[in-house]
Design a protein around this motif. Structure first.
Motif, PDB file in Angstrom:
ATOM      1  N   PRO A  75       0.800  -1.242   0.000  1.00  0.00           N
ATOM      2  CA  PRO A  75       0.000   0.000   0.000  1.00  0.00           C
ATOM      3  C   PRO A  75       0.824   1.279   0.000  1.00  0.00           C
ATOM      4  CG  PRO A  75      -0.788  -1.560   1.663  1.00  0.00           C
ATOM      5  CD  PRO A  75       0.536  -2.049   1.191  1.00  0.00           C
ATOM      6  N   PHE A  76       2.115   1.193   0.331  1.00  0.00           N
ATOM      7  CA  PHE A  76       2.910   2.413   0.481  1.00  0.00           C
ATOM      8  C   PHE A  76       3.553   2.876  -0.827  1.00  0.00           C
ATOM      9  CE2 PHE A  76       2.688   0.641   4.730  1.00  0.00           C
ATOM     10  CZ  PHE A  76       2.448   1.761   5.510  1.00  0.00           C
ATOM     11  N   TYR A  77       3.479   2.063  -1.875  1.00  0.00           N
ATOM     12  CA  TYR A  77       4.105   2.476  -3.128  1.00  0.00           C
ATOM     13  C   TYR A  77       3.406   3.680  -3.752  1.00  0.00           C
ATOM     14  CZ  TYR A  77       6.822  -1.818  -2.947  1.00  0.00           C
ATOM     15  OH  TYR A  77       7.671  -2.807  -2.562  1.00  0.00           O
ATOM     16  N   TYR A  78       2.115   3.785  -3.540  1.00  0.00           N
ATOM     17  CA  TYR A  78       1.380   4.932  -4.086  1.00  0.00           C
ATOM     18  C   TYR A  78       1.895   6.232  -3.476  1.00  0.00           C
ATOM     19  CZ  TYR A  78      -2.442   8.127  -5.152  1.00  0.00           C
ATOM     20  OH  TYR A  78      -3.179   9.208  -5.578  1.00  0.00           O
ATOM     21  N   LEU A  79       2.075   6.241  -2.134  1.00  0.00           N
ATOM     22  CA  LEU A  79       2.616   7.430  -1.467  1.00  0.00           C
ATOM     23  C   LEU A  79       4.018   7.727  -1.970  1.00  0.00           C
ATOM     24  CD1 LEU A  79       2.580   9.631   0.725  1.00  0.00           C
ATOM     25  CD2 LEU A  79       3.397   7.907   2.349  1.00  0.00           C
ATOM     26  N   ALA A  80       4.815   6.692  -2.132  1.00  0.00           N
ATOM     27  CA  ALA A  80       6.180   6.886  -2.614  1.00  0.00           C
ATOM     28  C   ALA A  80       6.187   7.521  -4.003  1.00  0.00           C
ATOM     29  CB  ALA A  80       6.920   5.546  -2.647  1.00  0.00           C
ATOM     30  N   PHE A  81       5.318   7.030  -4.877  1.00  0.00           N
ATOM     31  CA  PHE A  81       5.281   7.557  -6.247  1.00  0.00           C
ATOM     32  C   PHE A  81       4.775   8.991  -6.279  1.00  0.00           C
ATOM     33  CE2 PHE A  81       3.026   8.210 -10.285  1.00  0.00           C
ATOM     34  CZ  PHE A  81       4.081   8.022 -11.166  1.00  0.00           C
ATOM     35  N   ARG A  82       3.708   9.283  -5.527  1.00  0.00           N
ATOM     36  CA  ARG A  82       3.100  10.607  -5.550  1.00  0.00           C
ATOM     37  C   ARG A  82       3.987  11.659  -4.899  1.00  0.00           C
ATOM     38  NH1 ARG A  82      -2.345  11.416  -6.386  1.00  0.00           N
ATOM     39  NH2 ARG A  82      -1.715  13.587  -6.145  1.00  0.00           N
ATOM     40  N   ARG A  83       4.653  11.289  -3.804  1.00  0.00           N
ATOM     41  CA  ARG A  83       5.365  12.282  -3.012  1.00  0.00           C
ATOM     42  C   ARG A  83       6.869  12.320  -3.266  1.00  0.00           C
ATOM     43  NH1 ARG A  83       1.598  15.835  -1.395  1.00  0.00           N
ATOM     44  NH2 ARG A  83      -0.142  14.819  -0.333  1.00  0.00           N
ATOM     45  N   LEU A  84       7.463  11.176  -3.624  1.00  0.00           N
ATOM     46  CA  LEU A  84       8.920  11.106  -3.714  1.00  0.00           C
ATOM     47  C   LEU A  84       9.437  10.728  -5.098  1.00  0.00           C
ATOM     48  CD1 LEU A  84       9.475   9.381  -0.265  1.00  0.00           C
ATOM     49  CD2 LEU A  84       9.993  11.745  -0.830  1.00  0.00           C
ATOM     50  N   GLY A  85       8.536  10.486  -6.039  1.00  0.00           N
ATOM     51  CA  GLY A  85       8.954  10.308  -7.423  1.00  0.00           C
ATOM     52  C   GLY A  85       9.124   8.865  -7.866  1.00  0.00           C
ATOM     53  N   ALA A  86       9.182   8.719  -9.203  1.00  0.00           N
ATOM     54  CA  ALA A  86       9.273   7.384  -9.792  1.00  0.00           C
ATOM     55  C   ALA A  86      10.602   6.707  -9.472  1.00  0.00           C
ATOM     56  CB  ALA A  86       9.079   7.472 -11.303  1.00  0.00           C
ATOM     57  N   ALA A  87      11.706   7.460  -9.527  1.00  0.00           N
ATOM     58  CA  ALA A  87      13.018   6.868  -9.292  1.00  0.00           C
ATOM     59  C   ALA A  87      13.106   6.296  -7.872  1.00  0.00           C
ATOM     60  CB  ALA A  87      14.120   7.898  -9.516  1.00  0.00           C
ATOM     61  N   PHE A  88      12.634   7.066  -6.882  1.00  0.00           N
ATOM     62  CA  PHE A  88      12.628   6.580  -5.500  1.00  0.00           C
ATOM     63  C   PHE A  88      11.772   5.329  -5.378  1.00  0.00           C
ATOM     64  CE2 PHE A  88      10.752   6.308  -1.300  1.00  0.00           C
ATOM     65  CZ  PHE A  88      11.839   6.497  -0.447  1.00  0.00           C
ATOM     66  N   LEU A 148       7.283   7.028   4.656  1.00  0.00           N
ATOM     67  CA  LEU A 148       6.572   8.111   5.334  1.00  0.00           C
ATOM     68  C   LEU A 148       7.543   8.999   6.109  1.00  0.00           C
ATOM     69  CD1 LEU A 148       3.809   9.315   5.932  1.00  0.00           C
ATOM     70  CD2 LEU A 148       3.605   7.748   7.876  1.00  0.00           C
ATOM     71  N   ALA A 149       8.523   8.387   6.778  1.00  0.00           N
ATOM     72  CA  ALA A 149       9.503   9.157   7.557  1.00  0.00           C
ATOM     73  C   ALA A 149      10.345  10.052   6.652  1.00  0.00           C
ATOM     74  CB  ALA A 149      10.398   8.207   8.352  1.00  0.00           C
ATOM     75  N   LEU A 150      10.762   9.528   5.498  1.00  0.00           N
ATOM     76  CA  LEU A 150      11.546  10.335   4.570  1.00  0.00           C
ATOM     77  C   LEU A 150      10.711  11.487   4.002  1.00  0.00           C
ATOM     78  CD1 LEU A 150      13.738   7.896   2.450  1.00  0.00           C
ATOM     79  CD2 LEU A 150      14.490   9.612   4.093  1.00  0.00           C
ATOM     80  N   TYR A 151       9.440  11.214   3.715  1.00  0.00           N
ATOM     81  CA  TYR A 151       8.570  12.269   3.204  1.00  0.00           C
ATOM     82  C   TYR A 151       8.416  13.385   4.245  1.00  0.00           C
ATOM     83  CZ  TYR A 151       4.312  14.821   2.222  1.00  0.00           C
ATOM     84  OH  TYR A 151       3.401  15.821   2.046  1.00  0.00           O
ATOM     85  N   ILE A 152       8.181  13.005   5.500  1.00  0.00           N
ATOM     86  CA  ILE A 152       8.013  13.994   6.559  1.00  0.00           C
ATOM     87  C   ILE A 152       9.298  14.789   6.770  1.00  0.00           C
ATOM     88  CG2 ILE A 152       7.640  14.255   9.051  1.00  0.00           C
ATOM     89  CD1 ILE A 152       5.621  11.968   8.872  1.00  0.00           C
ATOM     90  N   GLY A 161      14.774   9.522  11.562  1.00  0.00           N
ATOM     91  CA  GLY A 161      14.935   8.524  12.621  1.00  0.00           C
ATOM     92  C   GLY A 161      13.968   8.725  13.773  1.00  0.00           C
ATOM     93  N   PHE A 162      13.745   9.990  14.162  1.00  0.00           N
ATOM     94  CA  PHE A 162      12.842  10.266  15.267  1.00  0.00           C
ATOM     95  C   PHE A 162      11.377  10.038  14.865  1.00  0.00           C
ATOM     96  CE2 PHE A 162      16.350  13.263  16.742  1.00  0.00           C
ATOM     97  CZ  PHE A 162      16.816  12.354  17.692  1.00  0.00           C
ATOM     98  N   VAL A 163      11.064  10.376  13.614  1.00  0.00           N
ATOM     99  CA  VAL A 163       9.704  10.116  13.124  1.00  0.00           C
ATOM    100  C   VAL A 163       9.425   8.618  13.144  1.00  0.00           C
ATOM    101  CG1 VAL A 163       8.190  10.234  11.107  1.00  0.00           C
ATOM    102  CG2 VAL A 163       9.637  12.187  11.701  1.00  0.00           C
TER     103      VAL A 163
END
Length: 210
Positions: A75-88, A148-152, A161-163
């Motif tokens: 389920p987290f790939y959608y967030l990764a694509f929308r927020r952090l890009g295709a390469a990530f 999610l932590a990297l996006y935040i 790390g703290f997130v």
């Protein structure tokens, strides 16, 4: 022309990783993560993040950790694509798939006959943290909470790390349904070591290569 394009994929610079750089970073990070997970598993411990969710599913259902880890990250790939890009997203998918596959086979090569829970927490948390650092520095992650932590961190400047540590606390609280208080205490120790390793060593302003 083709040779120049190929050379460009292999040549790194101070501010950009080459394709070869990223490939070795993803492989090394995944191998370290699998080794750390094996230490935790050998000690009967749990973890935070999607690895923690995978451990819970593994202990509760008997399904393999590798399969559970791959599924809970979907389920987290959608967030990764929308927020952090295709390469990530592509690099993260590669890291998760490799980690899942290696988790299925590592027991045939490395046997953890006895791992003290405290030692497993300390060494397992440190090794997984080192693996995640390698992935983060190549703009990849082990999925889920790491995404999610990297996006935040990128959006609000909060340390990844703290997130992740905050989310890990919630996941480990659920572990009371499947583990003893001592096992959970050691698992918390491992999560603290893992996330402090990331929080202290991963700062966007110190390491800027993409």
């Amino acid at each position: 022309m083709a040779s120049n394009a190929f050379a460009g994929l292999l040549n790194s610079s101070a501010d950009r990783h080459s394709l070869l750089d990223d490939a070795q970073g993803i492989v090394a990070g995944s191998m370290l993560a699998v080794l750390g997970v094996s230490l935790l598993s050998g000690a009967g411990l749990l973890a935070g993040g999607t690895a923690g969710l995978a451990f819970l599913a593994h202990y509760a259902t008997g399904l393999s950790f590798g399969l559970c880890f791959f599924v809970v990250n979907l389920p987290f790939y959608y967030l990764a694509f929308r927020r952090l890009g295709a390469a990530f997203t592509i690099k993260t998918f590669a890291a998760i798939a490799l980690t899942s596959v290696l988790s299925e086979f590592i027991s045939g090569f490395i046997s953890m006959a006895h791992v003290d829970p405290v030692a497993g927490a300390l060494f397992g948390g440190l090794v997984i943290g080192a693996g995640m650092l390698a992935l983060f520095r190549h703009r990849a992650s082990l999925g889920g909470i790491g995404i999610l932590a990297l996006y935040i961190q990128d959006r609000f400047g909060w340390r990844a790390g703290f997130v992740q540590l905050g989310f890990d606390g919630i996941i480990l609280a659920l572990s009371f349904f499947v583990a003893s208080p001592f096992v959970i205490a050691c698992s918390v120790l491992g999560a603290i070591v893992l996330n402090l390793t990331i929080a202290i060593n991963h700062r966007k302003d110190r390491y800027i290569a993409m």
